[in-house]
Enzyme design. Structure first.
Site, short mmCIF file in Angstrom:
data_model
loop_
_atom_site.label_atom_id
_atom_site.label_comp_id
_atom_site.label_asym_id
_atom_site.label_seq_id
_atom_site.Cartn_x
_atom_site.Cartn_y
_atom_site.Cartn_z
N LYS A 1 0.20 3.36 0.73
CA LYS A 1 0.26 1.79 1.60
C LYS A 1 -0.91 1.52 2.32
O LYS A 1 -1.36 0.69 2.14
CB LYS A 1 1.16 1.69 2.07
CG LYS A 1 3.15 2.19 1.53
CD LYS A 1 2.77 0.79 0.65
CE LYS A 1 3.15 1.06 -0.43
NZ LYS A 1 3.35 0.31 -2.01
N HIS B 1 3.18 -8.55 4.41
CA HIS B 1 3.67 -7.63 3.84
C HIS B 1 2.66 -6.28 3.93
O HIS B 1 2.80 -5.12 3.97
CB HIS B 1 3.55 -7.94 2.26
CG HIS B 1 3.84 -6.56 1.70
ND1 HIS B 1 5.00 -6.40 0.81
CD2 HIS B 1 2.77 -6.25 0.50
CE1 HIS B 1 5.72 -5.51 0.29
NE2 HIS B 1 3.64 -5.48 -0.16
#
Length: 325
Positions: free
Chosen positions: A128, A154
């Site tokens: 991520k 997000h």
């Protein structure tokens, strides 16, 4: 003027809470990079937000957009390979071996399989951090219209919350959504890699619309899986808070992506206003016409309407062709 004693007492209470949180961390993660404290991770995300929302656009304001075709091809297909590896490791460390796909507690032992789950849980979180480059590419290529609230939220919220999830609960039923998310990213970054490769691959990208559908299915599966918890007579999963957060996360993003689907494919509002240009002869030219779903700024085919008939050209070359015509 504030009482210095009160400030000292507030600081002391804050540090007590901070140390209390640190005491709950899984000790098996203490040697993993960026896992000793939430401060480095939070600093990275704050720098990311500062760059993509303020510094980056200012730096690029008077510069031409960078052409990063080769870098994006390498970046996207590297993430495809990494995502495949993460899915495989999640399967081998529990989901395809010992997990029941229902109430699966966290294995807190030092067995090889438990340590394997620890490793892939950390690797998923670290992926991520790598994916923050999606937005960096947007900024450097001056695709500011694609830096939406959904994209920013997000990319910043996901790694921040997952850091805490990995620190306290690496594995068990709370890791299901990580495996599903990585599966979706195999497809997603493969699509972006083909798109970055150039116009000759555009004919293979007819399934762009279904990318959003795949993401919606992802959130449905995640929410349904954790919903089981609320109907079980007993479940020994050690951190119910993770279950609640995952359920809220899946439901929240399902709503956001559903709204995007309706706006983009039901109402047809895919073209930002700034992407519509009119030529002196009255011809309407749509540049960069197709909206991205959480992507990294690849070129898509844009419709060009001329004399009542629709043609499709690459958004980066249409102006030259219009002048020639």
């Amino acid at each position: 003027m504030r009482d210095p004693n009160m400030l000292q007492e507030t600081y002391s209470h804050t540090m007590d809470i901070y140390h209390y949180l640190l005491e709950g961390f899984d000790p098996r993660l203490k040697d993993y990079p960026l896992m000793q404290s939430p401060i480095p991770m939070t600093t990275i995300l704050l720098c990311y937000l500062f760059f993509v929302l303020y510094l980056g656009p200012r730096i690029m304001a008077n510069r031409k957009p960078f052409q990063l075709k080769e870098a994006m091809i390498v970046y996207n297909f590297t993430l495809v390979a990494l995502s495949i590896y993460i899915v495989y490791e999640f399967l081998m460390s529990g989901w395809a071996t010992t997990y029941t796909w229902r109430c699966d507690p966290i294995d807190t032992s030092n067995s090889p399989q438990a340590l394997r789950m620890i490793q892939v849980a950390w690797l998923f979180w670290f992926s991520k951090i790598i994916e923050l480059m999606d937005t960096i590419f947007f900024v450097l290529r001056k695709k500011h219209g694609q830096i939406t609230f959904l994209h920013i939220f997000h990319h910043s919220f996901m790694p921040w919350t997952w850091w805490w999830g990995v620190s306290y609960a690496p594995g068990g039923m709370g890791s299901f959504h990580a495996m599903i998310n990585s599966s979706v990213h195999v497809i997603m970054y493969f699509y972006y890699g083909l798109s970055a490769a150039g116009p000759r691959f555009q004919k293979f990208l007819w399934w762009k619309k279904y990318m959003t559908a795949i993401q919606l299915i992802q959130f449905v599966l995640v929410s349904l899986h954790v919903t089981q918890y609320y109907f079980m007579d007993r479940c020994d999963y050690q951190y119910p808070l993770i279950i609640h957060l995952v359920w809220m996360y899946g439901t929240f993003f399902f709503v956001l992506f559903s709204n995007f689907w309706v706006q983009a494919y039901v109402k047809g509002k895919r073209l930002p206003k700034q992407d519509i240009k009119r030529c002196p002869n009255g011809t309407t030219v749509y540049t960069n016409g197709k909206h991205h779903e959480n992507g990294n700024g690849v070129n898509h085919i844009s419709p060009i309407t001329t004399n009542g008939s629709a043609h499709y050209e690459n958004g980066s070359t249409h102006m030259g062709k219009m002048k020639k015509a």
